[in-house]
Design a protein around this motif. Sequence first.
Motif, PDB file in Angstrom:
ATOM      1  N   GLU A   1     102.314 107.841 182.607  1.00  0.00           N
ATOM      2  CA  GLU A   1     102.923 108.982 182.467  1.00  0.00           C
ATOM      3  C   GLU A   1     104.241 108.443 181.998  1.00  0.00           C
ATOM      4  OE1 GLU A   1     100.125 109.901 185.850  1.00  0.00           O
ATOM      5  OE2 GLU A   1     101.217 107.997 185.034  1.00  0.00           O
ATOM      6  N   CYS A   2     104.955 107.295 182.131  1.00  0.00           N
ATOM      7  CA  CYS A   2     106.188 106.957 181.600  1.00  0.00           C
ATOM      8  C   CYS A   2     106.348 107.166 180.140  1.00  0.00           C
ATOM      9  CB  CYS A   2     106.603 105.512 181.901  1.00  0.00           C
ATOM     10  SG  CYS A   2     108.084 105.066 181.456  1.00  0.00           S
ATOM     11  N   PRO A   3     107.293 107.629 179.453  1.00  0.00           N
ATOM     12  CA  PRO A   3     107.611 108.207 178.210  1.00  0.00           C
ATOM     13  C   PRO A   3     107.922 106.812 177.219  1.00  0.00           C
ATOM     14  CG  PRO A   3     109.399 108.799 179.266  1.00  0.00           C
ATOM     15  CD  PRO A   3     108.343 108.416 180.470  1.00  0.00           C
ATOM     16  N   ALA A   4     108.133 105.608 178.154  1.00  0.00           N
ATOM     17  CA  ALA A   4     108.503 104.559 177.295  1.00  0.00           C
ATOM     18  C   ALA A   4     107.308 104.310 176.383  1.00  0.00           C
ATOM     19  CB  ALA A   4     108.602 103.183 178.261  1.00  0.00           C
ATOM     20  N   SER A   5     107.519 103.583 175.135  1.00  0.00           N
ATOM     21  CA  SER A   5     106.828 103.140 174.005  1.00  0.00           C
ATOM     22  C   SER A   5     105.740 102.202 174.694  1.00  0.00           C
ATOM     23  CB  SER A   5     107.424 102.356 173.000  1.00  0.00           C
ATOM     24  OG  SER A   5     106.629 101.745 172.232  1.00  0.00           O
ATOM     25  N   ASP A   6     104.461 102.179 174.006  1.00  0.00           N
ATOM     26  CA  ASP A   6     103.367 101.347 174.404  1.00  0.00           C
ATOM     27  C   ASP A   6     103.783  99.860 174.364  1.00  0.00           C
ATOM     28  OD1 ASP A   6     101.786 103.367 175.443  1.00  0.00           O
ATOM     29  OD2 ASP A   6     100.559 103.676 173.586  1.00  0.00           O
ATOM     30  N   ILE A   7     104.653  99.909 173.245  1.00  0.00           N
ATOM     31  CA  ILE A   7     105.053  98.350 172.715  1.00  0.00           C
ATOM     32  C   ILE A   7     106.026  97.661 173.856  1.00  0.00           C
ATOM     33  CG2 ILE A   7     106.635  97.258 171.117  1.00  0.00           C
ATOM     34  CD1 ILE A   7     105.709  98.949 169.121  1.00  0.00           C
ATOM     35  N   THR A   8     106.674  98.712 174.460  1.00  0.00           N
ATOM     36  CA  THR A   8     107.497  98.457 175.674  1.00  0.00           C
ATOM     37  C   THR A   8     106.709  97.885 176.819  1.00  0.00           C
ATOM     38  OG1 THR A   8     109.378  99.790 174.832  1.00  0.00           O
ATOM     39  CG2 THR A   8     109.316  99.017 177.284  1.00  0.00           C
ATOM     40  N   LYS A   9     105.953  98.839 177.021  1.00  0.00           N
ATOM     41  CA  LYS A   9     104.866  98.344 178.309  1.00  0.00           C
ATOM     42  C   LYS A   9     104.240  96.991 177.938  1.00  0.00           C
ATOM     43  CE  LYS A   9     104.277 103.276 178.970  1.00  0.00           C
ATOM     44  NZ  LYS A   9     103.492 104.653 179.138  1.00  0.00           N
ATOM     45  N   GLN A  10     103.639  96.988 176.892  1.00  0.00           N
ATOM     46  CA  GLN A  10     102.862  95.682 176.753  1.00  0.00           C
ATOM     47  C   GLN A  10     103.948  94.484 176.839  1.00  0.00           C
ATOM     48  OE1 GLN A  10      99.550  95.166 176.703  1.00  0.00           O
ATOM     49  NE2 GLN A  10      99.498  97.508 177.177  1.00  0.00           N
ATOM     50  N   ASP A  11     105.093  94.628 176.321  1.00  0.00           N
ATOM     51  CA  ASP A  11     106.010  93.708 176.295  1.00  0.00           C
ATOM     52  C   ASP A  11     106.229  93.124 177.721  1.00  0.00           C
ATOM     53  OD1 ASP A  11     108.356  92.217 175.418  1.00  0.00           O
ATOM     54  OD2 ASP A  11     109.765  93.401 176.288  1.00  0.00           O
ATOM     55  N   ILE A  12     106.554  94.218 178.650  1.00  0.00           N
ATOM     56  CA  ILE A  12     106.734  93.742 180.205  1.00  0.00           C
ATOM     57  C   ILE A  12     105.376  93.026 180.822  1.00  0.00           C
ATOM     58  CG2 ILE A  12     106.887  94.801 182.314  1.00  0.00           C
ATOM     59  CD1 ILE A  12     108.584  97.197 181.095  1.00  0.00           C
ATOM     60  N   ILE A  13     104.613  93.404 180.325  1.00  0.00           N
ATOM     61  CA  ILE A  13     103.140  92.900 180.881  1.00  0.00           C
ATOM     62  C   ILE A  13     103.046  91.348 180.210  1.00  0.00           C
ATOM     63  CG2 ILE A  13     100.511  92.740 180.546  1.00  0.00           C
ATOM     64  CD1 ILE A  13     100.521  95.810 180.600  1.00  0.00           C
ATOM     65  N   ARG A  14     103.186  91.203 179.135  1.00  0.00           N
ATOM     66  CA  ARG A  14     103.382  89.967 178.541  1.00  0.00           C
ATOM     67  C   ARG A  14     104.437  88.916 178.991  1.00  0.00           C
ATOM     68  NH1 ARG A  14     102.532  92.657 173.488  1.00  0.00           N
ATOM     69  NH2 ARG A  14     104.644  92.377 173.161  1.00  0.00           N
ATOM     70  N   SER A  15     105.402  89.392 179.274  1.00  0.00           N
ATOM     71  CA  SER A  15     106.853  88.719 179.869  1.00  0.00           C
ATOM     72  C   SER A  15     106.528  87.903 181.258  1.00  0.00           C
ATOM     73  CB  SER A  15     108.037  89.613 179.778  1.00  0.00           C
ATOM     74  OG  SER A  15     108.300  90.008 178.189  1.00  0.00           O
ATOM     75  N   LYS A  16     107.428  86.885 181.375  1.00  0.00           N
ATOM     76  CA  LYS A  16     107.664  86.260 182.542  1.00  0.00           C
ATOM     77  C   LYS A  16     109.092  86.272 182.913  1.00  0.00           C
ATOM     78  CE  LYS A  16     102.900  85.461 182.295  1.00  0.00           C
ATOM     79  NZ  LYS A  16     101.852  86.122 183.187  1.00  0.00           N
ATOM     80  N   ALA A  17     108.941  86.359 184.208  1.00  0.00           N
ATOM     81  CA  ALA A  17     110.538  86.181 184.769  1.00  0.00           C
ATOM     82  C   ALA A  17     111.145  84.943 184.158  1.00  0.00           C
ATOM     83  CB  ALA A  17     110.484  86.098 186.529  1.00  0.00           C
TER      84      ALA A  17
ATOM     85  N   ILE B   1     108.045  90.687 187.295  1.00  0.00           N
ATOM     86  CA  ILE B   1     107.342  91.356 186.149  1.00  0.00           C
ATOM     87  C   ILE B   1     105.961  90.327 186.162  1.00  0.00           C
ATOM     88  CG2 ILE B   1     108.943  92.449 185.109  1.00  0.00           C
ATOM     89  CD1 ILE B   1     109.339  90.167 183.085  1.00  0.00           C
ATOM     90  N   ASP B   2     105.903  89.024 186.663  1.00  0.00           N
ATOM     91  CA  ASP B   2     104.800  88.328 186.545  1.00  0.00           C
ATOM     92  C   ASP B   2     103.441  88.971 187.171  1.00  0.00           C
ATOM     93  OD1 ASP B   2     107.117  86.576 186.226  1.00  0.00           O
ATOM     94  OD2 ASP B   2     105.902  85.089 185.941  1.00  0.00           O
ATOM     95  N   VAL B   3     103.689  89.822 187.810  1.00  0.00           N
ATOM     96  CA  VAL B   3     102.616  90.559 188.703  1.00  0.00           C
ATOM     97  C   VAL B   3     102.384  91.712 188.112  1.00  0.00           C
ATOM     98  CG1 VAL B   3     103.216  89.319 191.154  1.00  0.00           C
ATOM     99  CG2 VAL B   3     103.995  91.806 190.338  1.00  0.00           C
ATOM    100  N   ILE B   4     102.980  92.272 187.171  1.00  0.00           N
ATOM    101  CA  ILE B   4     102.493  93.300 186.441  1.00  0.00           C
ATOM    102  C   ILE B   4     101.506  92.987 185.310  1.00  0.00           C
ATOM    103  CG2 ILE B   4     103.329  95.475 184.941  1.00  0.00           C
ATOM    104  CD1 ILE B   4     105.830  95.379 186.477  1.00  0.00           C
ATOM    105  N   THR B   5     100.171  93.530 185.477  1.00  0.00           N
ATOM    106  CA  THR B   5      99.364  93.061 184.638  1.00  0.00           C
ATOM    107  C   THR B   5      98.528  94.247 183.687  1.00  0.00           C
ATOM    108  OG1 THR B   5      97.607  92.813 186.073  1.00  0.00           O
ATOM    109  CG2 THR B   5      98.801  90.993 185.945  1.00  0.00           C
ATOM    110  N   GLU B   6      98.772  95.407 184.279  1.00  0.00           N
ATOM    111  CA  GLU B   6      98.200  96.636 183.455  1.00  0.00           C
ATOM    112  C   GLU B   6      98.771  97.803 183.445  1.00  0.00           C
ATOM    113  OE1 GLU B   6      94.246  97.651 184.917  1.00  0.00           O
ATOM    114  OE2 GLU B   6      94.690  96.494 186.794  1.00  0.00           O
ATOM    115  N   VAL B   7      98.548  98.616 182.587  1.00  0.00           N
ATOM    116  CA  VAL B   7      99.168  99.932 182.695  1.00  0.00           C
ATOM    117  C   VAL B   7      98.283 100.645 183.485  1.00  0.00           C
ATOM    118  CG1 VAL B   7      99.761 102.102 181.411  1.00  0.00           C
ATOM    119  CG2 VAL B   7     100.375  99.781 180.236  1.00  0.00           C
ATOM    120  N   LYS B   8      98.779 101.459 184.483  1.00  0.00           N
ATOM    121  CA  LYS B   8      97.917 102.247 185.266  1.00  0.00           C
ATOM    122  C   LYS B   8      98.674 103.728 185.460  1.00  0.00           C
ATOM    123  CE  LYS B   8      96.359  98.570 188.626  1.00  0.00           C
ATOM    124  NZ  LYS B   8      96.216  98.262 189.841  1.00  0.00           N
TER     125      LYS B   8
END
Length: 234
Positions: free
Chosen positions: A139-155, A212-219
Motif C-alpha cells: 500500500e505504501c506509495p513509495a516507488s517499487d525501486i525504493t522498496k527493492q533498494d531497502i530489501i537489498r540494502s544492509k545496515a 533493514i536486514d530482516v526486511i526481505t519482501e514486500v507484503k
Amino acid sequence: MFSPEEGTDDTYTQTVLNISLEEGIQTFLSVDFVNKKLFRQIKDYNATLIHRELTPTSEAAKMAESEGADIIIVTGYDEGGWIPQNQIGTFSIVPTIVDAVDIPVMATGGINDIRGVRAAFVLGAEGVYVGTRFIVSEECPASDITKQDIIRSKAKDLVFVSSLQRSTPHKLARELESMYKNGMSPDEEMSLRPGMLEGKLDEGIVSVNTAIDVITEVKSCEDIVKELMADFIK
C-alpha cells in the motif's frame, strides 16, 4: 502535530488543532517539544494525547506525563527518519523511560519483525510504533525501486548524511556523507521525495532504520500487522 516550545508563535499548528477539535478528533500525536498550551487544549476536550520526543530523556518524558500525555513514544537511535541525538539504542532507552513514567510507553526504532516486538514488550513497552517496515508494503506509495533498494540494502552499508539522518548508499547520499564528514551542513531534507517516493536513488536519500536486514519482501499492511502482532491476535 509538531509542538513548538511554549511561547513560540505557530499559527499553523494552532489552526490545525482548532479544526481537529471542532471535527471531534479524539487522538493526537505531539512530536518534539512539550507545548503546555496545546497540551491543555487537547486535554480540555478529553482527547487522547500521545507524545514523542525526538531525543527522548527521562526528564522530558516526566514533563510530558505531568502535562497530560497519555502515552509516550520512545525513539531509539536505531530508527529511520530523524535520529535522536543522545545515541542511545532502542532497547536501552525503552526500559529507562518505562521506569521513569507511570503511563504506557510505545517503542520505536529498528522494529521490523515479531522479534523486535517481543523484545520491546519484555522491556516494558505496551506497544510499538513502526515506520520503515511499512515503506516496504504493497500500500505504501513509495516507488517499487525504493522498496527493492531497502530489501537489498544492509545496515552495515548505511551512510550518515547528517547528524540527524542516515540513508542507503547512492550518489547523492555519498556526496552528503562526504560533506557531513567535512563539517558542512547539507540540506538533505529537500532530497527525501526523489529517493523515498520517486525511486530516483541517485538524486535523493532513502532514510531507514538499522534493522533493514530482516526486511526481505514486500507484503500487504495486513500481513505485516499480523506478523508483528502474532502473539496478540487470536
